[in-house]
Design an enzyme around this catalytic site. Structure first.
Site, PDB file in Angstrom:
ATOM      1  N   ASP A   1      35.899 -18.322 -41.812  1.00  0.00           N
ATOM      2  CA  ASP A   1      35.192 -18.913 -42.954  1.00  0.00           C
ATOM      3  C   ASP A   1      34.122 -17.956 -43.478  1.00  0.00           C
ATOM      4  OD1 ASP A   1      36.673 -21.237 -42.878  1.00  0.00           O
ATOM      5  OD2 ASP A   1      35.133 -22.405 -41.834  1.00  0.00           O
TER       6      ASP A   1
ATOM      7  N   HIS B   1      35.494 -20.544 -37.643  1.00  0.00           N
ATOM      8  CA  HIS B   1      34.174 -20.348 -38.255  1.00  0.00           C
ATOM      9  C   HIS B   1      34.000 -18.887 -38.701  1.00  0.00           C
ATOM     10  CE1 HIS B   1      29.976 -21.168 -39.055  1.00  0.00           C
ATOM     11  NE2 HIS B   1      29.593 -20.205 -38.227  1.00  0.00           N
TER      12      HIS B   1
END
Length: 112
Positions: free
Chosen positions: A80, A77
């Protein structure tokens, strides 16, 4: 994921998120015709993203030196967020070019 890695992942999310927000603000500034302000905002976004890159580089260096980096959803995450911020900065720069050209064309049309 140990506590240090958790903190680094959260810091990366925070810093990259700030850089992404700055890039979006730069696009909005360019849209309003505030191109100089937009350029400065992108510059600040790049400096902020550089902080995130330092965290990422630290992980890579640690792993190359034998430290186990747990591949977790949080780590993915955070990566990202980093990637998205980088893309938004690139897009902000392209929007600056676009709005600059649009401003010139509009100015020329008004002069005629």
């Amino acid at each position: 994921m140990n506590e240090t890695q958790l903190e680094q992942a959260m810091q990366l999310i925070f810093v990259a998120g700030n850089a992404k927000s700055m890039a979006m603000n730069a696009i909005l500034e360019a849209e309003k015709g505030e191109l100089e302000k937009s350029v400065q905002t992108v510059k600040e976004a790049k400096q902020t993203l550089h902080e995130a890159h330092a965290i990422q580089t630290g992980w890579l260096t640690s792993e190359m030196n034998g430290t186990e980096i747990e591949k977790s959803i949080l780590l993915i995450h955070s990566q990202d967020h980093f990637t998205t911020a980088n893309i938004m900065i690139d897009l902000a720069e392209r929007f600056q070019v676009l709005y600059s050209k649009l401003e010139k064309v509009t100015s020329q049309a008004n002069d005629e």
